[in-house]
Design a protein around this motif. Structure first.
Motif, PDB file in Angstrom:
ATOM      1  N   ASP A  95      47.406  38.347  22.867  1.00 35.38           N
ATOM      2  CA  ASP A  95      46.238  39.232  23.545  1.00 35.38           C
ATOM      3  C   ASP A  95      45.575  38.583  24.354  1.00 35.38           C
ATOM      4  O   ASP A  95      45.159  37.452  24.108  1.00 35.38           O
ATOM      5  N   LEU A  96      45.292  39.088  25.429  1.00 30.15           N
ATOM      6  CA  LEU A  96      44.488  38.461  26.699  1.00 30.15           C
ATOM      7  C   LEU A  96      42.972  38.902  26.478  1.00 30.15           C
ATOM      8  O   LEU A  96      41.955  38.460  27.328  1.00 30.15           O
ATOM      9  N   GLY A  97      42.472  39.488  25.260  1.00 30.96           N
ATOM     10  CA  GLY A  97      41.138  39.921  25.262  1.00 30.96           C
ATOM     11  C   GLY A  97      40.255  38.677  24.711  1.00 30.96           C
ATOM     12  O   GLY A  97      40.561  37.681  24.561  1.00 30.96           O
ATOM     13  N   GLY A  98      38.767  38.837  24.933  1.00 31.83           N
ATOM     14  CA  GLY A  98      38.189  37.811  24.346  1.00 31.83           C
ATOM     15  C   GLY A  98      37.611  36.964  25.543  1.00 31.83           C
ATOM     16  O   GLY A  98      36.492  36.073  25.245  1.00 31.83           O
ATOM     17  N   TYR A  99      38.211  36.773  26.647  1.00 31.47           N
ATOM     18  CA  TYR A  99      37.992  35.564  27.690  1.00 31.47           C
ATOM     19  C   TYR A  99      36.766  36.252  28.401  1.00 31.47           C
ATOM     20  O   TYR A  99      36.586  37.304  28.927  1.00 31.47           O
ATOM     21  N   ALA A 100      35.758  35.271  28.560  1.00 32.43           N
ATOM     22  CA  ALA A 100      34.678  35.429  29.300  1.00 32.43           C
ATOM     23  C   ALA A 100      34.945  35.292  30.846  1.00 32.43           C
ATOM     24  O   ALA A 100      35.425  34.390  31.344  1.00 32.43           O
ATOM     25  N   ALA A 101      34.372  36.426  31.847  1.00 27.02           N
ATOM     26  CA  ALA A 101      34.474  36.485  33.028  1.00 27.02           C
ATOM     27  C   ALA A 101      33.237  35.678  33.556  1.00 27.02           C
ATOM     28  O   ALA A 101      32.368  35.394  33.006  1.00 27.02           O
ATOM     29  N   VAL A 102      33.219  35.466  35.059  1.00 24.72           N
ATOM     30  CA  VAL A 102      32.298  34.520  35.620  1.00 24.72           C
ATOM     31  C   VAL A 102      30.839  35.344  35.256  1.00 24.72           C
ATOM     32  O   VAL A 102      29.852  34.447  35.229  1.00 24.72           O
ATOM     33  N   ASP A 103      30.895  36.596  34.993  1.00 27.97           N
ATOM     34  CA  ASP A 103      29.446  37.014  34.881  1.00 27.97           C
ATOM     35  C   ASP A 103      29.093  37.445  33.525  1.00 27.97           C
ATOM     36  O   ASP A 103      28.047  37.902  33.277  1.00 27.97           O
ATOM     37  N   GLY A 104      29.802  36.658  32.390  1.00 32.68           N
ATOM     38  CA  GLY A 104      29.469  36.585  30.995  1.00 32.68           C
ATOM     39  C   GLY A 104      30.203  37.558  30.359  1.00 32.68           C
ATOM     40  O   GLY A 104      30.120  37.579  29.108  1.00 32.68           O
ATOM     41  N   ARG A 105      30.570  38.616  30.932  1.00 33.49           N
ATOM     42  CA  ARG A 105      31.132  39.779  30.285  1.00 33.49           C
ATOM     43  C   ARG A 105      32.659  39.197  29.576  1.00 33.49           C
ATOM     44  O   ARG A 105      33.289  38.279  30.450  1.00 33.49           O
ATOM     45  N   VAL A 245      37.858  36.270  35.646  1.00 32.53           N
ATOM     46  CA  VAL A 245      38.025  34.966  34.378  1.00 32.53           C
ATOM     47  C   VAL A 245      38.148  33.573  35.306  1.00 32.53           C
ATOM     48  O   VAL A 245      38.998  33.615  36.009  1.00 32.53           O
ATOM     49  N   PRO A 246      37.535  33.016  34.910  1.00 31.16           N
ATOM     50  CA  PRO A 246      37.378  31.362  35.682  1.00 31.16           C
ATOM     51  C   PRO A 246      38.689  30.756  35.627  1.00 31.16           C
ATOM     52  O   PRO A 246      39.378  30.842  34.700  1.00 31.16           O
ATOM     53  N   MET A 247      39.100  30.029  36.405  1.00 30.87           N
ATOM     54  CA  MET A 247      40.158  29.295  36.849  1.00 30.87           C
ATOM     55  C   MET A 247      40.644  28.592  35.392  1.00 30.87           C
ATOM     56  O   MET A 247      41.712  28.393  35.088  1.00 30.87           O
ATOM     57  N   GLU A 248      39.720  27.672  35.079  1.00 32.92           N
ATOM     58  CA  GLU A 248      40.032  26.817  33.933  1.00 32.92           C
ATOM     59  C   GLU A 248      40.251  27.632  32.744  1.00 32.92           C
ATOM     60  O   GLU A 248      41.358  27.101  31.843  1.00 32.92           O
ATOM     61  N   THR A 249      39.708  28.507  32.462  1.00 28.87           N
ATOM     62  CA  THR A 249      40.082  29.659  31.102  1.00 28.87           C
ATOM     63  C   THR A 249      41.445  30.236  31.425  1.00 28.87           C
ATOM     64  O   THR A 249      42.255  29.957  30.575  1.00 28.87           O
ATOM     65  N   VAL A 250      41.781  30.462  32.603  1.00 29.42           N
ATOM     66  CA  VAL A 250      43.182  31.071  33.050  1.00 29.42           C
ATOM     67  C   VAL A 250      44.367  30.040  32.670  1.00 29.42           C
ATOM     68  O   VAL A 250      45.203  30.020  32.072  1.00 29.42           O
ATOM     69  N   ILE A 251      44.063  28.890  33.123  1.00 28.07           N
ATOM     70  CA  ILE A 251      45.049  27.617  32.816  1.00 28.07           C
ATOM     71  C   ILE A 251      45.394  27.541  31.575  1.00 28.07           C
ATOM     72  O   ILE A 251      46.453  27.297  30.896  1.00 28.07           O
ATOM     73  N   ASN A 252      43.976  27.420  30.687  1.00 27.93           N
ATOM     74  CA  ASN A 252      44.121  27.271  29.447  1.00 27.93           C
ATOM     75  C   ASN A 252      44.939  28.027  28.502  1.00 27.93           C
ATOM     76  O   ASN A 252      45.763  27.990  27.789  1.00 27.93           O
ATOM     77  N   ASP A 253      44.860  29.613  29.194  1.00 25.85           N
ATOM     78  CA  ASP A 253      45.447  30.391  28.235  1.00 25.85           C
ATOM     79  C   ASP A 253      46.876  30.463  28.844  1.00 25.85           C
ATOM     80  O   ASP A 253      47.772  30.544  27.866  1.00 25.85           O
ATOM     81  N   LEU A 339      37.485  47.103  31.994  1.00 25.22           N
ATOM     82  CA  LEU A 339      38.087  46.242  31.109  1.00 25.22           C
ATOM     83  C   LEU A 339      36.945  45.015  30.336  1.00 25.22           C
ATOM     84  O   LEU A 339      37.371  44.513  29.554  1.00 25.22           O
ATOM     85  N   LEU A 340      35.706  44.790  31.006  1.00 26.47           N
ATOM     86  CA  LEU A 340      34.780  43.992  30.674  1.00 26.47           C
ATOM     87  C   LEU A 340      33.797  44.630  30.096  1.00 26.47           C
ATOM     88  O   LEU A 340      33.130  45.668  30.477  1.00 26.47           O
ATOM     89  N   GLU A 341      33.134  43.808  28.969  1.00 26.78           N
ATOM     90  CA  GLU A 341      32.118  44.407  27.963  1.00 26.78           C
ATOM     91  C   GLU A 341      31.127  43.329  27.803  1.00 26.78           C
ATOM     92  O   GLU A 341      31.467  42.159  28.033  1.00 26.78           O
TER      93      GLU A 341
END
Length: 341
Positions: A95-105, A245-253, A339-341
């Protein structure tokens, strides 16, 4: 809020839940529900963590998908679910859920998935997937992969074939090297070239993938290839980039494929080593599998190769999303709102 609330399966009927120690003051209530779109108050009580930032709970719905809220006495609840789904026939379905975007959502859970080959799913796996209410599967494999391992899907799921070359194993070369036990002829940079090619030659396929995934009536949506790490890895990255979603988060996924495929990879490499030893007559310990290991891995350098091609072809990641993938800034903002909440 960038802190993470994670859930990991430790047994068929037990889940380990953990969150940063400084996230909330104790006590913290845990609640669970069947769907990811409900309010915390509508979820059922699961447990109370009094003084600890982790807890083991019984799976409230063995064999089915559950979602959990971490509910503090003060502050906003945080939702989480298992990232890797416990399927017998595919170790890299997540699942790609739960990752924080740059605005915090955060990306909503249960709306976007990525995976490897679905051809070996068991009947129990199909029952589990049926509970996800999948609407669309984007299959990035080429024809010979489809013929070798057709998707097994729950009834009613639409399937979109978007063949992308380059991420599949160069099997002819591999079989030849197994016979002589010499893997040095395999190109160790094969996947570096592939990731550049994904951008140069297959951006139209990724654009069609994104166009369909963005459509609300196609969610929950799944993107997959054979291993679930290369073509689907870039596909998942594109979706997360579009969501901000920030680059480092995407790379880690992206790198999580190494974690979830570790057991499978170890077994596959052992089989390749043994087969090469038997066929070539060389001692197993003398066979160097380094070039093969490069093919089985998700590496930061591979994703960097794609990003370098994006910069060379489009000037920036934003221009790639807008011009290359055809997702206008307005459509991107609408996607994020949905998709962001």
């Amino acid at each position: 809020m960038q802190q993470s609330f994670t859930i990991r399966r430790i047994a068929d009927d037990k889940l380990h839940l953990q969150w940063p120690a400084d996230l909330f003051k104790a006590p913290v209530s845990l609640r669970w529900g069947r769907r990811p779109d409900g309010a915390a108050a509508t979820y059922r009580p699961a447990a109370v963590a009094d003084g600890s930032n982790e807890i083991v709970v019984a799976d409230p719905r063995p064999g089915r998908r559950s979602y959990f809220f971490l509910v503090p006495a003060e502050g906003q609840p945080i939702m989480a679910a298992e990232r890797r789904l416990p399927l017998d026939g595919q170790v890299n379905f997540r699942d790609l859920g739960g990752y924080a975007a740059v605005d915090g959502r955060r990306v909503q859970w249960g709306r976007l998935y990525r995976s490897g080959d679905l051809g070996r799913l068991t009947d129990e796996d199909l029952a589990y997937l049926d509970d996800l209410d999948l609407k669309l599967v984007c299959d990035l494999r080429v024809d010979f992969e489809l013929e070798r391992s057709p998707d097994r899907l729950p009834k009613g799921v639409a399937r979109l074939s978007l063949p992308i070359r380059g991420g599949e194993m160069p099997e002819a070369d591999l079989y030849d090297t197994v016979d002589n036990g010499d893997f040095s002829r395999l190109d160790p940079d094969f996947l570096l070239h592939s990731y550049r090619m994904f951008v140069r030659e297959f951006t139209p396929a990724y654009a069609e993938m994104l166009h369909h995934v963005v459509a609300g009536n196609n969610q929950p949506a799944l993107v997959h290839c054979t291993a679930g790490k290369d073509r689907a890895g870039l596909g998942a990255a594109i979706v997360l980039w579009a969501l901000g979603v920030p680059m480092e988060t995407v790379i880690n996924d992206y790198l999580l494929s190494n974690t979830y495929r570790a057991g499978w990879t170890k077994q596959a490499l052992a089989m390749i080593r043994q087969a090469a030893a038997v066929r070539s007559g060389h001692p197993a310990e003398a066979i160097d599998l380094t070039p093969v290991e490069a093919l089985f891995a998700a590496r930061r350098a591979y994703m960097n190769a794609a990003l370098e091609s994006i910069d060379a072809e489009y000037g920036s990641l934003e221009r790639y999303i807008w011009d290359g993938l055809g997702l206008s800034p307005e459509a991107q903002r609408a996607f994020q709102e949905s998709l962001l909440e």
